[in-house]
Design a protein around this motif. Structure first.
Motif, PDB file in Angstrom:
ATOM      1  N   ILE A  15       0.835  -1.201   0.000  1.00  0.00           N
ATOM      2  CA  ILE A  15       0.000   0.000   0.000  1.00  0.00           C
ATOM      3  C   ILE A  15       0.870   1.250   0.000  1.00  0.00           C
ATOM      4  O   ILE A  15       0.629   2.199  -0.758  1.00  0.00           O
ATOM      5  CB  ILE A  15      -0.944  -0.009   1.218  1.00  0.00           C
ATOM      6  CG1 ILE A  15      -1.989  -1.106   1.060  1.00  0.00           C
ATOM      7  CG2 ILE A  15      -1.620   1.361   1.393  1.00  0.00           C
ATOM      8  CD1 ILE A  15      -2.868  -1.310   2.288  1.00  0.00           C
ATOM      9  N   THR A  19       1.149   4.295  -3.038  1.00  0.00           N
ATOM     10  CA  THR A  19       0.376   5.464  -2.613  1.00  0.00           C
ATOM     11  C   THR A  19       1.273   6.669  -2.344  1.00  0.00           C
ATOM     12  O   THR A  19       2.286   6.534  -1.643  1.00  0.00           O
ATOM     13  CB  THR A  19      -0.413   5.133  -1.327  1.00  0.00           C
ATOM     14  OG1 THR A  19      -1.157   3.931  -1.526  1.00  0.00           O
ATOM     15  CG2 THR A  19      -1.364   6.267  -0.964  1.00  0.00           C
ATOM     16  N   VAL A 152     -14.420   4.603   4.178  1.00  0.00           N
ATOM     17  CA  VAL A 152     -13.276   4.422   3.270  1.00  0.00           C
ATOM     18  C   VAL A 152     -12.201   3.564   3.923  1.00  0.00           C
ATOM     19  O   VAL A 152     -11.600   2.700   3.260  1.00  0.00           O
ATOM     20  CB  VAL A 152     -12.707   5.786   2.845  1.00  0.00           C
ATOM     21  CG1 VAL A 152     -11.468   5.603   1.980  1.00  0.00           C
ATOM     22  CG2 VAL A 152     -13.755   6.587   2.093  1.00  0.00           C
ATOM     23  N   SER A 156     -11.126   0.058   2.235  1.00  0.00           N
ATOM     24  CA  SER A 156      -9.732  -0.100   1.811  1.00  0.00           C
ATOM     25  C   SER A 156      -9.111  -1.331   2.475  1.00  0.00           C
ATOM     26  O   SER A 156      -8.368  -2.089   1.834  1.00  0.00           O
ATOM     27  CB  SER A 156      -8.925   1.152   2.168  1.00  0.00           C
ATOM     28  OG  SER A 156      -9.353   2.258   1.401  1.00  0.00           O
ATOM     29  N   ARG A 159     -10.372  -4.451   0.814  1.00  0.00           N
ATOM     30  CA  ARG A 159      -9.702  -4.676  -0.469  1.00  0.00           C
ATOM     31  C   ARG A 159      -8.320  -5.287  -0.247  1.00  0.00           C
ATOM     32  O   ARG A 159      -7.945  -6.264  -0.884  1.00  0.00           O
ATOM     33  CB  ARG A 159      -9.560  -3.355  -1.225  1.00  0.00           C
ATOM     34  CG  ARG A 159     -10.849  -2.733  -1.714  1.00  0.00           C
ATOM     35  CD  ARG A 159     -10.559  -1.467  -2.506  1.00  0.00           C
ATOM     36  NE  ARG A 159     -11.772  -0.806  -2.941  1.00  0.00           N
ATOM     37  CZ  ARG A 159     -12.308   0.244  -2.350  1.00  0.00           C
ATOM     38  NH1 ARG A 159     -11.721   0.772  -1.289  1.00  0.00           N
ATOM     39  NH2 ARG A 159     -13.415   0.792  -2.808  1.00  0.00           N
ATOM     40  N   LEU A 195      -4.459   4.639   3.867  1.00  0.00           N
ATOM     41  CA  LEU A 195      -5.642   3.921   3.400  1.00  0.00           C
ATOM     42  C   LEU A 195      -6.625   4.862   2.718  1.00  0.00           C
ATOM     43  O   LEU A 195      -7.278   4.484   1.738  1.00  0.00           O
ATOM     44  CB  LEU A 195      -6.322   3.213   4.575  1.00  0.00           C
ATOM     45  CG  LEU A 195      -5.577   2.005   5.149  1.00  0.00           C
ATOM     46  CD1 LEU A 195      -6.225   1.547   6.450  1.00  0.00           C
ATOM     47  CD2 LEU A 195      -5.532   0.853   4.138  1.00  0.00           C
ATOM     48  N   TRP A 196      -6.756   6.083   3.192  1.00  0.00           N
ATOM     49  CA  TRP A 196      -7.636   7.052   2.548  1.00  0.00           C
ATOM     50  C   TRP A 196      -7.157   7.387   1.134  1.00  0.00           C
ATOM     51  O   TRP A 196      -7.971   7.642   0.242  1.00  0.00           O
ATOM     52  CB  TRP A 196      -7.708   8.340   3.369  1.00  0.00           C
ATOM     53  CG  TRP A 196      -8.736   8.328   4.448  1.00  0.00           C
ATOM     54  CD1 TRP A 196     -10.009   7.831   4.374  1.00  0.00           C
ATOM     55  CD2 TRP A 196      -8.591   8.836   5.774  1.00  0.00           C
ATOM     56  NE1 TRP A 196     -10.655   8.005   5.578  1.00  0.00           N
ATOM     57  CE2 TRP A 196      -9.826   8.625   6.452  1.00  0.00           C
ATOM     58  CE3 TRP A 196      -7.554   9.474   6.460  1.00  0.00           C
ATOM     59  CZ2 TRP A 196     -10.033   9.003   7.770  1.00  0.00           C
ATOM     60  CZ3 TRP A 196      -7.761   9.857   7.769  1.00  0.00           C
ATOM     61  CH2 TRP A 196      -8.987   9.630   8.416  1.00  0.00           C
ATOM     62  N   TRP A 198      -5.045   5.422  -0.785  1.00  0.00           N
ATOM     63  CA  TRP A 198      -4.752   4.241  -1.593  1.00  0.00           C
ATOM     64  C   TRP A 198      -5.877   3.967  -2.588  1.00  0.00           C
ATOM     65  O   TRP A 198      -7.050   4.029  -2.247  1.00  0.00           O
ATOM     66  CB  TRP A 198      -4.549   3.032  -0.678  1.00  0.00           C
ATOM     67  CG  TRP A 198      -4.205   1.767  -1.400  1.00  0.00           C
ATOM     68  CD1 TRP A 198      -3.165   1.557  -2.244  1.00  0.00           C
ATOM     69  CD2 TRP A 198      -4.913   0.522  -1.313  1.00  0.00           C
ATOM     70  NE1 TRP A 198      -3.163   0.248  -2.698  1.00  0.00           N
ATOM     71  CE2 TRP A 198      -4.235  -0.404  -2.141  1.00  0.00           C
ATOM     72  CE3 TRP A 198      -6.045   0.110  -0.615  1.00  0.00           C
ATOM     73  CZ2 TRP A 198      -4.653  -1.718  -2.284  1.00  0.00           C
ATOM     74  CZ3 TRP A 198      -6.473  -1.204  -0.757  1.00  0.00           C
ATOM     75  CH2 TRP A 198      -5.779  -2.109  -1.585  1.00  0.00           C
ATOM     76  N   LYS A 199      -5.508   3.659  -3.822  1.00  0.00           N
ATOM     77  CA  LYS A 199      -6.488   3.426  -4.882  1.00  0.00           C
ATOM     78  C   LYS A 199      -6.581   1.943  -5.216  1.00  0.00           C
ATOM     79  O   LYS A 199      -6.499   1.536  -6.378  1.00  0.00           O
ATOM     80  CB  LYS A 199      -6.128   4.226  -6.141  1.00  0.00           C
ATOM     81  CG  LYS A 199      -5.994   5.727  -5.917  1.00  0.00           C
ATOM     82  CD  LYS A 199      -7.301   6.338  -5.454  1.00  0.00           C
ATOM     83  CE  LYS A 199      -7.157   7.849  -5.317  1.00  0.00           C
ATOM     84  NZ  LYS A 199      -8.408   8.467  -4.805  1.00  0.00           N
TER      85      LYS A 199
END
Length: 215
Positions: A15, A19, A152, A156, A159, A195-196, A198-199
């Motif tokens: 991550i 990111t 979110v 995240s 995921r 985490l906010w 991260w896509k």
């Protein structure tokens, strides 16, 4: 180093690698009262709309600052003119009333634990745990906050850790998310900020289960 510590988790190391690093963010540094007002204005509306309403709210006061007594002296119609709903007006008034009789200064909060601050502020109407956790992270600069109720953050984590959360729902899933985040201590605030940003991509066949917060 926080990044080195978080990277001990191989999933989180990926991550971080994928990111951009979060930028410093202090919207109302040290001003807990004003930060609470802004958080209430921002509830359930877009950032653009919230910013416009909050600017209009500040503009109702001669020094662009809604001191508690001054805010409580405003009529409902005056506050409505800023674009506020009746419910949000009641919440803003609740913050102002609290600020008149309770300490809201940074030195006072610096003597308290994160949970003590949560319990101190949530009796205010319109202020819940998530709101206080955002205040802890972005105004009081607390390094180890884990707002698991944030949508979110939950999505995240689901995921990124799909293999560790598969088949879990409700409180069992809630507990598992806490277990996954436990090794991130004492840097869970930074982890959440990653985490906010991260896509991560959810596989087409994967359905994200709902999390029921613990009571």
């Amino acid at each position: 180093m926080p990044i080195t510590h978080l990277s001990q988790d191989p999933v989180f190391a990926r991550i971080i690698a994928e990111t951009p690093a979060p930028k410093p963010f202090y919207d109302w540094e040290n001003d807990i009262y004003l930060a609470l007002l802004e958080s209430i204005v921002s509830q359930q509306i877009s950032t653009k709309a919230a910013d416009a309403i909050f600017r209009r709210l500040l503009g109702l006061f001669p020094d662009n600052y809604p001191h508690p007594n001054a805010l409580l002296a405003k009529s409902t119609d005056e506050l409505r003119s800023a674009g506020l709903s009746f419910q949000k007006i009641k919440y803003l008034q609740s913050v102002a009333e609290f600020a008149l009789t309770n300490r809201m200064d940074r030195p006072f909060f610096d003597t308290m634990t994160d949970e003590e601050i949560v319990q101190y502020l949530i009796p205010i109407k319109g202020v819940g745990r998530w709101t206080v956790e955002m205040l802890l992270m972005f105004v009081l600069d607390r390094p180890d906050v884990f707002p698991v109720d944030d949508l979110v953050i939950r999505q995240s984590m689901l995921r990124a850790y799909a293999d560790q959360t598969a088949g879990l729902t409700g409180k069992a899933l809630y507990r598992r998310l806490h277990e996954i985040a436990e090794p991130w201590r004492p840097h869970r605030t930074l982890a959440c900020r990653y985490l906010w940003r991260w896509k991560g991509v959810v596989p087409a066949s994967n359905t994200l289960p709902e999390v029921t917060p613990a009571r």
